[in-house]
Design a protein around this motif. Structure first.
Motif, PDB file in Angstrom:
ATOM      1  N   LYS A 226      -3.147  17.659 -54.003  1.00 64.05           N
ATOM      2  CA  LYS A 226      -3.700  18.997 -53.775  1.00 64.05           C
ATOM      3  C   LYS A 226      -5.185  19.110 -54.060  1.00 64.05           C
ATOM      4  O   LYS A 226      -5.716  18.427 -54.936  1.00 64.05           O
ATOM      5  CB  LYS A 226      -2.989  20.014 -54.690  1.00 64.05           C
ATOM      6  CG  LYS A 226      -1.484  19.978 -54.659  1.00 64.05           C
ATOM      7  CD  LYS A 226      -0.910  20.408 -53.340  1.00 64.05           C
ATOM      8  CE  LYS A 226       0.614  20.440 -53.385  1.00 64.05           C
ATOM      9  NZ  LYS A 226       1.188  20.664 -52.061  1.00 64.05           N
ATOM     10  N   TYR A 227      -5.777  20.035 -53.337  1.00 65.28           N
ATOM     11  CA  TYR A 227      -7.157  20.487 -53.631  1.00 65.28           C
ATOM     12  C   TYR A 227      -7.005  21.698 -54.528  1.00 65.28           C
ATOM     13  O   TYR A 227      -6.302  22.646 -54.173  1.00 65.28           O
ATOM     14  CB  TYR A 227      -7.816  20.808 -52.285  1.00 65.28           C
ATOM     15  CG  TYR A 227      -8.705  22.018 -52.191  1.00 65.28           C
ATOM     16  CD1 TYR A 227      -9.816  22.175 -53.029  1.00 65.28           C
ATOM     17  CD2 TYR A 227      -8.458  23.000 -51.229  1.00 65.28           C
ATOM     18  CE1 TYR A 227     -10.647  23.287 -52.901  1.00 65.28           C
ATOM     19  CE2 TYR A 227      -9.276  24.109 -51.099  1.00 65.28           C
ATOM     20  CZ  TYR A 227     -10.368  24.248 -51.937  1.00 65.28           C
ATOM     21  OH  TYR A 227     -11.173  25.344 -51.815  1.00 65.28           O
ATOM     22  N   TRP A 228      -7.616  21.663 -55.701  1.00 66.28           N
ATOM     23  CA  TRP A 228      -7.528  22.843 -56.587  1.00 66.28           C
ATOM     24  C   TRP A 228      -8.792  22.950 -57.425  1.00 66.28           C
ATOM     25  O   TRP A 228      -8.982  22.184 -58.365  1.00 66.28           O
ATOM     26  CB  TRP A 228      -6.257  22.781 -57.468  1.00 66.28           C
ATOM     27  CG  TRP A 228      -5.901  24.136 -58.028  1.00 66.28           C
ATOM     28  CD1 TRP A 228      -6.014  24.544 -59.333  1.00 66.28           C
ATOM     29  CD2 TRP A 228      -5.424  25.276 -57.296  1.00 66.28           C
ATOM     30  NE1 TRP A 228      -5.634  25.854 -59.456  1.00 66.28           N
ATOM     31  CE2 TRP A 228      -5.260  26.336 -58.218  1.00 66.28           C
ATOM     32  CE3 TRP A 228      -5.122  25.524 -55.952  1.00 66.28           C
ATOM     33  CZ2 TRP A 228      -4.803  27.609 -57.848  1.00 66.28           C
ATOM     34  CZ3 TRP A 228      -4.681  26.795 -55.580  1.00 66.28           C
ATOM     35  CH2 TRP A 228      -4.514  27.805 -56.521  1.00 66.28           C
TER      36      TRP A 228
ATOM     37  N   SER B 141      -1.429  28.682 -43.930  1.00 65.19           N
ATOM     38  CA  SER B 141      -1.822  29.364 -42.703  1.00 65.19           C
ATOM     39  C   SER B 141      -3.334  29.453 -42.584  1.00 65.19           C
ATOM     40  O   SER B 141      -3.872  29.459 -41.488  1.00 65.19           O
ATOM     41  CB  SER B 141      -1.229  30.761 -42.662  1.00 65.19           C
ATOM     42  OG  SER B 141      -1.637  31.481 -43.792  1.00 65.19           O
ATOM     43  N   SER B 142      -4.028  29.504 -43.722  1.00 65.43           N
ATOM     44  CA  SER B 142      -5.486  29.573 -43.643  1.00 65.43           C
ATOM     45  C   SER B 142      -6.028  28.270 -43.044  1.00 65.43           C
ATOM     46  O   SER B 142      -7.047  28.272 -42.373  1.00 65.43           O
ATOM     47  CB  SER B 142      -6.113  29.849 -45.001  1.00 65.43           C
ATOM     48  OG  SER B 142      -5.886  28.774 -45.874  1.00 65.43           O
ATOM     49  N   ALA B 143      -5.333  27.177 -43.277  1.00 66.04           N
ATOM     50  CA  ALA B 143      -5.807  25.887 -42.771  1.00 66.04           C
ATOM     51  C   ALA B 143      -5.765  25.850 -41.247  1.00 66.04           C
ATOM     52  O   ALA B 143      -6.769  25.594 -40.593  1.00 66.04           O
ATOM     53  CB  ALA B 143      -4.973  24.753 -43.352  1.00 66.04           C
TER      54      ALA B 143
ATOM     55  N   GLY C 207     -14.931  27.841 -43.966  1.00 65.36           N
ATOM     56  CA  GLY C 207     -14.103  29.024 -43.729  1.00 65.36           C
ATOM     57  C   GLY C 207     -12.943  29.054 -44.707  1.00 65.36           C
ATOM     58  O   GLY C 207     -12.655  30.054 -45.345  1.00 65.36           O
ATOM     59  N   SER C 208     -12.270  27.917 -44.851  1.00 62.21           N
ATOM     60  CA  SER C 208     -11.200  27.765 -45.829  1.00 62.21           C
ATOM     61  C   SER C 208     -11.111  26.267 -46.107  1.00 62.21           C
ATOM     62  O   SER C 208     -11.009  25.476 -45.163  1.00 62.21           O
ATOM     63  CB  SER C 208      -9.891  28.274 -45.243  1.00 62.21           C
ATOM     64  OG  SER C 208      -8.829  27.978 -46.119  1.00 62.21           O
ATOM     65  N   GLY C 209     -11.167  25.898 -47.362  1.00 63.35           N
ATOM     66  CA  GLY C 209     -11.263  24.482 -47.713  1.00 63.35           C
ATOM     67  C   GLY C 209     -10.279  23.600 -46.965  1.00 63.35           C
ATOM     68  O   GLY C 209     -10.657  22.656 -46.254  1.00 63.35           O
ATOM     69  N   SER C 210      -8.987  23.929 -47.086  1.00 61.31           N
ATOM     70  CA  SER C 210      -7.960  23.061 -46.519  1.00 61.31           C
ATOM     71  C   SER C 210      -8.029  22.981 -44.985  1.00 61.31           C
ATOM     72  O   SER C 210      -7.445  22.081 -44.383  1.00 61.31           O
ATOM     73  CB  SER C 210      -6.574  23.546 -46.941  1.00 61.31           C
ATOM     74  OG  SER C 210      -6.397  24.898 -46.574  1.00 61.31           O
ATOM     75  N   ALA C 211      -8.751  23.902 -44.353  1.00 61.95           N
ATOM     76  CA  ALA C 211      -8.894  23.882 -42.889  1.00 61.95           C
ATOM     77  C   ALA C 211      -9.613  22.622 -42.405  1.00 61.95           C
ATOM     78  O   ALA C 211      -9.380  22.173 -41.281  1.00 61.95           O
ATOM     79  CB  ALA C 211      -9.636  25.120 -42.407  1.00 61.95           C
ATOM     80  N   CYS C 212     -10.459  22.051 -43.256  1.00 60.56           N
ATOM     81  CA  CYS C 212     -11.201  20.853 -42.804  1.00 60.56           C
ATOM     82  C   CYS C 212     -10.233  19.724 -42.501  1.00 60.56           C
ATOM     83  O   CYS C 212     -10.524  18.862 -41.675  1.00 60.56           O
ATOM     84  CB  CYS C 212     -12.253  20.442 -43.827  1.00 60.56           C
ATOM     85  SG  CYS C 212     -11.628  19.622 -45.297  1.00 60.56           S
ATOM     86  N   ARG C 213      -9.042  19.730 -43.139  1.00 63.03           N
ATOM     87  CA  ARG C 213      -8.068  18.659 -42.901  1.00 63.03           C
ATOM     88  C   ARG C 213      -7.299  18.872 -41.602  1.00 63.03           C
ATOM     89  O   ARG C 213      -6.785  17.921 -41.026  1.00 63.03           O
ATOM     90  CB  ARG C 213      -7.088  18.567 -44.086  1.00 63.03           C
ATOM     91  CG  ARG C 213      -7.771  18.219 -45.430  1.00 63.03           C
ATOM     92  CD  ARG C 213      -6.735  17.984 -46.537  1.00 63.03           C
ATOM     93  NE  ARG C 213      -5.822  19.087 -46.643  1.00 63.03           N
ATOM     94  CZ  ARG C 213      -5.569  19.792 -47.757  1.00 63.03           C
ATOM     95  NH1 ARG C 213      -6.194  19.477 -48.901  1.00 63.03           N
ATOM     96  NH2 ARG C 213      -4.717  20.778 -47.754  1.00 63.03           N
ATOM     97  N   SER C 214      -7.167  20.141 -41.158  1.00 61.06           N
ATOM     98  CA  SER C 214      -6.386  20.431 -39.946  1.00 61.06           C
ATOM     99  C   SER C 214      -7.106  20.070 -38.655  1.00 61.06           C
ATOM    100  O   SER C 214      -6.532  20.181 -37.578  1.00 61.06           O
ATOM    101  CB  SER C 214      -5.980  21.907 -39.912  1.00 61.06           C
ATOM    102  OG  SER C 214      -4.771  22.094 -40.616  1.00 61.06           O
TER     103      SER C 214
ATOM    104  N   SER D 240      -4.577  35.127 -54.252  1.00 63.01           N
ATOM    105  CA  SER D 240      -4.995  34.148 -53.240  1.00 63.01           C
ATOM    106  C   SER D 240      -5.320  32.826 -53.923  1.00 63.01           C
ATOM    107  O   SER D 240      -5.616  32.785 -55.121  1.00 63.01           O
ATOM    108  CB  SER D 240      -6.245  34.666 -52.524  1.00 63.01           C
ATOM    109  OG  SER D 240      -7.327  34.698 -53.432  1.00 63.01           O
ATOM    110  N   SER D 241      -5.286  31.743 -53.137  1.00 62.40           N
ATOM    111  CA  SER D 241      -5.638  30.458 -53.755  1.00 62.40           C
ATOM    112  C   SER D 241      -7.096  30.474 -54.199  1.00 62.40           C
ATOM    113  O   SER D 241      -7.446  29.901 -55.230  1.00 62.40           O
ATOM    114  CB  SER D 241      -5.341  29.281 -52.832  1.00 62.40           C
ATOM    115  OG  SER D 241      -5.534  29.603 -51.503  1.00 62.40           O
ATOM    116  N   ARG D 242      -7.924  31.196 -53.441  1.00 63.28           N
ATOM    117  CA  ARG D 242      -9.341  31.296 -53.817  1.00 63.28           C
ATOM    118  C   ARG D 242      -9.482  31.848 -55.232  1.00 63.28           C
ATOM    119  O   ARG D 242     -10.156  31.268 -56.080  1.00 63.28           O
ATOM    120  CB  ARG D 242     -10.046  32.230 -52.814  1.00 63.28           C
ATOM    121  CG  ARG D 242     -11.538  32.067 -52.731  1.00 63.28           C
ATOM    122  CD  ARG D 242     -12.113  32.893 -51.592  1.00 63.28           C
ATOM    123  NE  ARG D 242     -11.962  32.207 -50.312  1.00 63.28           N
ATOM    124  CZ  ARG D 242     -12.975  31.947 -49.472  1.00 63.28           C
ATOM    125  NH1 ARG D 242     -14.200  32.329 -49.764  1.00 63.28           N
ATOM    126  NH2 ARG D 242     -12.770  31.324 -48.336  1.00 63.28           N
TER     127      ARG D 242
END
Ligand code: PMV
Length: 331
Positions: free
Chosen positions: A17-19, A105-107, A137-144, A192-194
């Motif tokens: 995980k990214y945290w 979903s943010s990803a 935009g959302s950290g985990s989005a870079c992986r998608s 939120s995760s943020r």
């Protein structure tokens, strides 16, 4: 020229995980992370820049954007600036799974938005550039942006230019791998995760321990992917998830995303494993739980999951594709 494009991006589920962020503005993480991009859990987004719009219109799953999602507006503003255009925008976005319930979903949302908006604005970015932009935009989005198994390198640079995702292997490398997304509630999470990350970095006494040990998790999970060693991967991913939740639980005030049904699934996965069934779990910032398994066991595990009290439904995902432009408009 029509400034309109549609993109489809799959969600991804982190195995490491990214945290925690070292830079809130640019979304730069303290640690690298690894995920699987999930076939079948996706967001489709159409973006159009045009003078016919007097203001920005953003519709996500049939609902107009609320003020608390203004990060989407600032993301679009960034893209307008990059492209040197001034037109207002209309965005229509649809996900085929519940949003904001810890299902990444943010990803898929921000990855699809970044790809569609840059294309509509006339920018032609490569995958690395898209990954860097989606990250903001959302950290985990870079992986998608990538399919298959993906690593997000934390990077060290202040400007974030070396914090992006890379594909470890594509979707065809380990096609037997499955993640059974087990939905226990479709309610939106309260924290939120943020916000959860900010609170963790500030107040959790164990955060340094996380950072020290996450390097080992990354190394083992990456090796396990390359070797297609399922028990090795499952055990380390489960351990990493429990460490992240231990951080959340020990921040002030504590954040506990689990519901009784979450624990029910955890206990059962552990018991099934004792019996010899190969399965492991991972949980993100929400009550829903994901069960990792191989194709050969997916039917049996899925059947058992659906029998548990509190399980509403399951979605079985295999390794999915890169984010892509598609030939269809949502409006
Ligand atoms: O990128 P965000 O803000 O959706 O945060 C994702 C956080 C976790 O899902 C808990 C972990 C991860 O790496 O996806």
């Amino acid at each position: 020229m029509v400034k309109k494009a549609t993109a489809l991006a799959n969600a991804n589920i982190a195995l490491v995980k990214y945290w925690g962020k070292r830079n809130e503005e640019l979304i730069l993480p303290y640690n690298s992370s690894i995920s699987m991009t999930c076939d079948g859990l996706f967001t489709t987004t159409t973006v159009e820049f045009s003078e016919k719009y007097k203001e920005d219109i953003i519709i996500i799953n049939d609902e107009e954007l609320k003020k608390d999602e203004k990060n989407i507006l600032s993301h679009l503003e960034k893209i307008r600036k990059m492209a040197g255009i001034k037109e207002r925008v209309k965005v229509v976005s649809e996900s085929n799974f519940p949003v904001a319930a810890g299902l990444a979903s943010s990803a898929s949302g921000l990855a699809a938005l970044t790809l569609a908006a840059t294309k509509a604005a006339g920018l032609d970015l490569n995958q690395r550039e898209l990954s860097i932009l989606a990250r903001q935009g959302s950290g985990s989005a870079c992986r998608s942006i990538y399919g298959g198994f993906v690593e997000w390198l934390k990077g060290e640079k202040e400007d974030g230019s070396n914090s992006y995702a890379n594909q470890i292997v594509d979707k065809n490398y380990w096609p037997e791998f499955r993640i059974i997304v087990t939905i226990l509630t479709e309610a939106k999470k309260k924290i939120s995760s943020r916000a959860g990350m900010v609170q963790t970095v500030k107040t959790c006494p164990f955060y340094q321990g996380w950072l020290k040990t996450v390097e080992e998790d990354l190394k083992i999970v990456k090796e396990a992917i390359l070797q297609k060693d399922f028990p090795k991967l499952g055990a380390q991913a489960e351990y990493n998830c429990l460490k992240m939740h231990a951080l959340m639980m020990t921040t002030k005030p504590s954040i506990i995303y689990w519901r009784p049904a979450t624990m029910e699934v955890i206990q059962n996965v552990l018991a099934w494993r004792e019996e010899g069934l190969q399965c492991y779990f991972t949980i993100d910032a929400g009550p829903n739980i994901k069960v990792l398994c191989l194709k050969k066991d997916k039917k049996e595990i899925n059947k058992r999951l659906l029998r548990l009290e509190g399980v509403i439904k399951t979605i079985i995902a295999k390794p999915g594709d890169d984010a892509k432009i598609i030939d269809k408009y949502l409006f």
